[in-house]
Enzyme design. Structure first.
Site, PDB file in Angstrom:
ATOM      1  N   LEU A   1       1.221  -2.906   5.501  1.00 21.09           N
ATOM      2  CA  LEU A   1       1.912  -1.612   5.384  1.00 21.09           C
ATOM      3  C   LEU A   1       3.426  -1.808   5.290  1.00 21.09           C
ATOM      4  CD1 LEU A   1      -0.162   0.404   8.036  1.00 21.09           C
ATOM      5  CD2 LEU A   1      -0.468   0.341   5.553  1.00 21.09           C
TER       6      LEU A   1
ATOM      7  N   SER B   1       5.562  -3.653   7.191  1.00 26.71           N
ATOM      8  CA  SER B   1       6.347  -3.592   8.431  1.00 26.71           C
ATOM      9  C   SER B   1       7.650  -4.373   8.264  1.00 26.71           C
ATOM     10  CB  SER B   1       5.540  -4.149   9.603  1.00 26.71           C
ATOM     11  OG  SER B   1       5.099  -5.454   9.310  1.00 26.71           O
ATOM     12  N   SER B   2       7.610  -5.481   7.541  1.00 28.26           N
ATOM     13  CA  SER B   2       8.829  -6.287   7.428  1.00 28.26           C
ATOM     14  C   SER B   2       9.870  -5.600   6.545  1.00 28.26           C
ATOM     15  CB  SER B   2       8.522  -7.694   6.929  1.00 28.26           C
ATOM     16  OG  SER B   2       7.754  -7.643   5.763  1.00 28.26           O
TER      17      SER B   2
ATOM     18  N   GLU C   1      14.340 -11.425   2.197  1.00 23.73           N
ATOM     19  CA  GLU C   1      12.971 -11.891   2.429  1.00 23.73           C
ATOM     20  C   GLU C   1      12.651 -13.121   1.566  1.00 23.73           C
ATOM     21  OE1 GLU C   1      10.272  -8.921   3.387  1.00 23.73           O
ATOM     22  OE2 GLU C   1       8.539 -10.258   3.313  1.00 23.73           O
TER      23      GLU C   1
ATOM     24  N   ASP D   1       8.112  -2.955  -1.907  1.00 27.26           N
ATOM     25  CA  ASP D   1       8.105  -2.453  -0.530  1.00 27.26           C
ATOM     26  C   ASP D   1       9.478  -1.907  -0.142  1.00 27.26           C
ATOM     27  OD1 ASP D   1       5.656  -3.597  -0.744  1.00 27.26           O
ATOM     28  OD2 ASP D   1       6.060  -5.259   0.621  1.00 27.26           O
TER      29      ASP D   1
HETATM   30  C1  GLA Z   1       3.488  -7.518  -0.667  1.00 28.36           C
HETATM   31  C2  GLA Z   1       4.826  -7.789  -1.332  1.00 28.36           C
HETATM   32  C3  GLA Z   1       5.086  -6.810  -2.472  1.00 28.36           C
HETATM   33  C4  GLA Z   1       3.897  -6.757  -3.432  1.00 28.36           C
HETATM   34  C5  GLA Z   1       2.587  -6.606  -2.674  1.00 28.36           C
HETATM   35  C6  GLA Z   1       1.375  -6.739  -3.563  1.00 28.36           C
HETATM   36  O1  GLA Z   1       3.504  -6.282  -0.040  1.00 28.36           O
HETATM   37  O2  GLA Z   1       5.868  -7.690  -0.382  1.00 28.36           O
HETATM   38  O3  GLA Z   1       6.270  -7.160  -3.133  1.00 28.36           O
HETATM   39  O4  GLA Z   1       3.878  -7.871  -4.276  1.00 28.36           O
HETATM   40  O5  GLA Z   1       2.458  -7.548  -1.648  1.00 28.36           O
HETATM   41  O6  GLA Z   1       1.296  -5.662  -4.439  1.00 28.36           O
END
Ligand code: GLA
Length: 400
Positions: A129, A131-132, A164, A176
């Site tokens: 979800l 979190s990071s 990251e 994300d």
């Molecule tokens: C993780 C990565 C995203 C994306 C998803 C897969 O959440 O942080 O950048 O690649 O996996 O859709």
């Protein structure tokens, strides 16, 4: 506001006071996300369709006189202090996220004030979800506010992604962080990961977003994730002999892929097929959402899961059982694993009227097969990162 959000907000403010003996200057909320479609498409420059959710990281913070950050992670009951000039190398612990953000903001050209901060999160860790990303964005926004940085939302998301990728060491895409930054209540976000254009797409109000957490945490997720990314790059390299000028799998159309796929070894062929088909699924779902056809969105989610399971190989027996169980249920439009995979959560879209029944069915099926219960939450699409008003916080949110 969800109960999880309210609880985390309260913990952040009370925890800050208890630790630092004064009220925080700002309270920042940065949400987690689910992605309805577009799995692993972001780092291939493709399209994705995430939703920022009403589960967020909350950071209470105040400027400090010395050039260092002191951070209490209330959920972990841990505290870390690190200098800002220069930021030390990564340590392999949770505090790499705030360290990485400070490092990346420095690279961006920001001069950061020292900070005392207390962090509480309503986003389950390691569940897929984000979190990071929520934690990164919360810190970046707090530093932006307290240091007066003139950094726009998209640039801030890119800076967190850099933290990251280059500091923490997971070469994630930008979905994300963009979802946490640009979230809009009641909407999914169509994100073009090449141009970084964001288009909010309204979600029908009678449709519930269910998150079903298998409670199995990702194993080897970071190394497998980086490997998938490398495989996609390798596929681009091989295909570019026949399609000069392509930069990412985004540039390969389904027709071109059908014509040229025999140039790829079997494993890379499967990985590339997932990505090439992912883009059309996202665009198809956006058109369907605009036409109010949630069933077609659900169908695209189902095909997405099958492709992630069979071609991209990032599913798990637990994720497969949950998706297959809810697919069969009337009133459930569709479901797929969310996030990177390898464990974590399934996201499902369902008619609000069937939610209780669906939860019962999935709990029974999961317990019968795995001997324990999944954790099911119903989420709402929420706004992106912002300072929040709260009793006991000195500053009211400014423009931003
Ligand atoms: C993780 C990565 C995203 C994306 C998803 C897969 O959440 O942080 O950048 O690649 O996996 O859709």
């Amino acid at each position: 506001m969800s109960i999880a959000d309210a609880g985390a907000a309260e913990r952040a403010v009370a925890g800050f006071r208890a630790r630092f003996g004064r009220p925080p200057t700002v309270l920042v909320r940065a949400p987690g996300r689910v992605n309805l479609l577009g799995g692993h498409a972001d780092y291939n420059d493709g399209f994705v369709l995430p939703v920022a959710i009403d589960r967020a990281a909350w950071l209470a913070a105040t400027p400090a006189a010395e050039p260092r950050a002191r951070v209490v992670a209330l959920d972990l009951e841990e505290e870390v202090t690190f200098p800002l000039d220069p930021v030390p190398d990564r340590r392999g612990d949770w505090a790499d996220y705030p360290r990485g953000v400070a490092w990346a903001l420095g690279k961006w050209g920001g001069h950061l004030v020292g900070m005392d901060a207390a962090l509480a999160s309503g986003v389950e860790i390691g569940a897929g979800l984000s979190s990071s990303a929520a934690v990164e964005v919360a810190f970046a926004w707090a530093w932006r506010s307290l240091s007066g940085l003139d950094i726009g939302r998209t640039e801030l998301a890119l800076t967190c992604q850099r933290a990251e990728g280059e500091y923490v060491g997971v070469r994630c895409g930008v979905m994300d962080q963009m979802a946490s930054v640009w979230g809009r209540a009641g909407h999914a976000l169509l994100l073009d990961c090449r141009t970084l254009e964001v288009t909010p797409v309204r979600l029908p109000p009678s449709v519930a977003i269910l998150v079903i957490d298998t409670a199995v945490r990702r194993r080897l997720a970071a190394s497998e994730y980086n490997r998938r990314r490398h495989e996609c790059e390798e596929a681009v390299r091989l295909l570019s002999r026949h399609l000069p000028g392509i930069r990412a799998l985004r540039d390969v159309s389904p027709d071109e892929f059908a014509r040229l796929r025999h140039h790829l070894p079997p494993l890379l062929r499967r990985r590339a097929r997932h990505v090439v088909t992912a883009n059309s699924r996202v665009l198809e779902a956006v058109a369907a959402l605009s036409a109010g056809d949630v069933a077609r969105v659900g169908e695209a989610m189902r095909r997405c899961h099958e492709s992630l399971r069979d071609d991209y190989k990032v599913s798990s027996p637990e994720l497969d059982l949950v998706t297959e169980t809810v697919w069969r249920e009337p009133g459930c439009y569709g479901a797929r694993l969310t996030g990177a995979g390898f464990g974590g959560c399934v996201v499902a879209l369902a008619a609000e009227s069937v939610v209780d029944r669906l939860i019962g069915v999935v709990e029974r099926a999961y317990r019968d097969r795995f001997g324990r219960l999944p954790v099911v939450i119903v989420c709402r699409a929420s706004d992106g990162v912002a300072e929040q008003n709260s009793p006991g916080v000195l500053r009211s949110p400014g423009a931003g």
